[in-house]
Design an enzyme around this catalytic site. Sequence first.
Site, short mmCIF file in Angstrom:
data_model
loop_
_atom_site.label_atom_id
_atom_site.label_comp_id
_atom_site.label_asym_id
_atom_site.label_seq_id
_atom_site.Cartn_x
_atom_site.Cartn_y
_atom_site.Cartn_z
N LYS A 53 0.84 -1.20 0.00
CA LYS A 53 0.00 0.00 0.00
C LYS A 53 0.87 1.25 0.00
O LYS A 53 0.61 2.22 -0.72
CB LYS A 53 -0.94 -0.02 1.21
N GLN A 97 -4.66 -1.21 9.57
CA GLN A 97 -4.64 -2.55 8.97
C GLN A 97 -5.28 -3.56 9.92
O GLN A 97 -4.95 -3.61 11.11
CB GLN A 97 -3.20 -2.94 8.64
N ASP A 120 -11.09 3.10 4.08
CA ASP A 120 -11.48 1.69 4.00
C ASP A 120 -12.99 1.55 3.82
O ASP A 120 -13.48 0.48 3.49
CB ASP A 120 -11.08 0.95 5.29
N1 GUN Z 1 -7.22 -6.54 6.18
C1 GUN Z 1 -7.65 -7.29 5.12
N2 GUN Z 1 -8.24 -6.51 4.21
C2 GUN Z 1 -8.18 -5.26 4.67
C3 GUN Z 1 -8.62 -4.00 4.15
O1 GUN Z 1 -9.21 -3.89 3.07
N3 GUN Z 1 -8.36 -2.92 4.93
C4 GUN Z 1 -7.75 -3.02 6.13
N4 GUN Z 1 -7.56 -1.91 6.82
N5 GUN Z 1 -7.33 -4.16 6.64
C5 GUN Z 1 -7.54 -5.27 5.91
#
Ligand code: GUN
Length: 281
Positions: A53, A97, A120
């Site tokens: 990311k 995350q 998100d």
């Molecule tokens: N963990 C797995 N998928 C995601 C996501 O799309 N966003 C976040 N913040 N954590 C995750």
Amino acid sequence: MAHIIDGKKIAGDLRAQLAVACETLNQTRGIVPGLAVVLIGNNPASEVYVRMKKKACADVGIASFSHELPADTSQETLLSLIAVLNVDPKIHGILVQLPLPHHIDAATIIQAISPEKDVDGFHPVNAGLLATGSPGLRPCTPLGIMALIENAGMDPSGKHAVIIGRSNIVGKPVALMLLQAHATVTICHSRTHHLDQVVAAGDIVVAAIGQPRFVQGDWIKKGAIVIDVGTNRLDDGSLCGDCDFASAKQRAGAISPAPGGVGPMTIAMLLANTVQAAKQS
Ligand code: GUN
């Protein structure tokens, strides 16, 4: 044989557009979109996702601000960090995350993030805006799935979409997006009876189960669009999706591979949401 939907290429095209949008935001309003990336502990998969990311941000001109905290970080410390990020004008998006360590309540953390910075799309305000069909920040993986369906040339209107999985991150929000796109939507889960027969009715099948090669090719209606959300690691270290790709591609009209389908789109949509949040700031 199915058309293979190239998520890497489609995500690359979107990222190129986002790079232009970042440049324009910078020149017209002096804004550099900023994303705070918060990682608690050292879950290996989360570390990989966070690294990807941050690199993706740098590639399009989004500034990323990393906050990597130890696994024993208290919920209060994390809430204090979010409170600071919520009012920081350089930060347009906040990503915490998941999964979080067990002593931290994910729902409390998600609700502490300002809905305007919730890139998100997990905050109940944004979930509610999605459920009522109002503008708001949408979850990234479902946005990516919708873009892949569109790219495959399918208008969901009137079609039967069968979603396997009911998570807050994928299954539920993608069901709402497909409903808003006028599909007839069925959500299946671990207690669904005769799953194979339900899947066989789908013109669109979204597999978000987290079980390697679970969906069999002979469940798929001939010509259906299959979107495989799974990323499962096999004992030999290789990755595979939730669908048995070899048999599913014999029957599908179009299918997204895993890896190389939804994954790159999720990251591209995180960037798109950050740019959207910056534009609206
Ligand atoms: N963990 C797995 N998928 C995601 C996501 O799309 N966003 C976040 N913040 N954590 C995750």
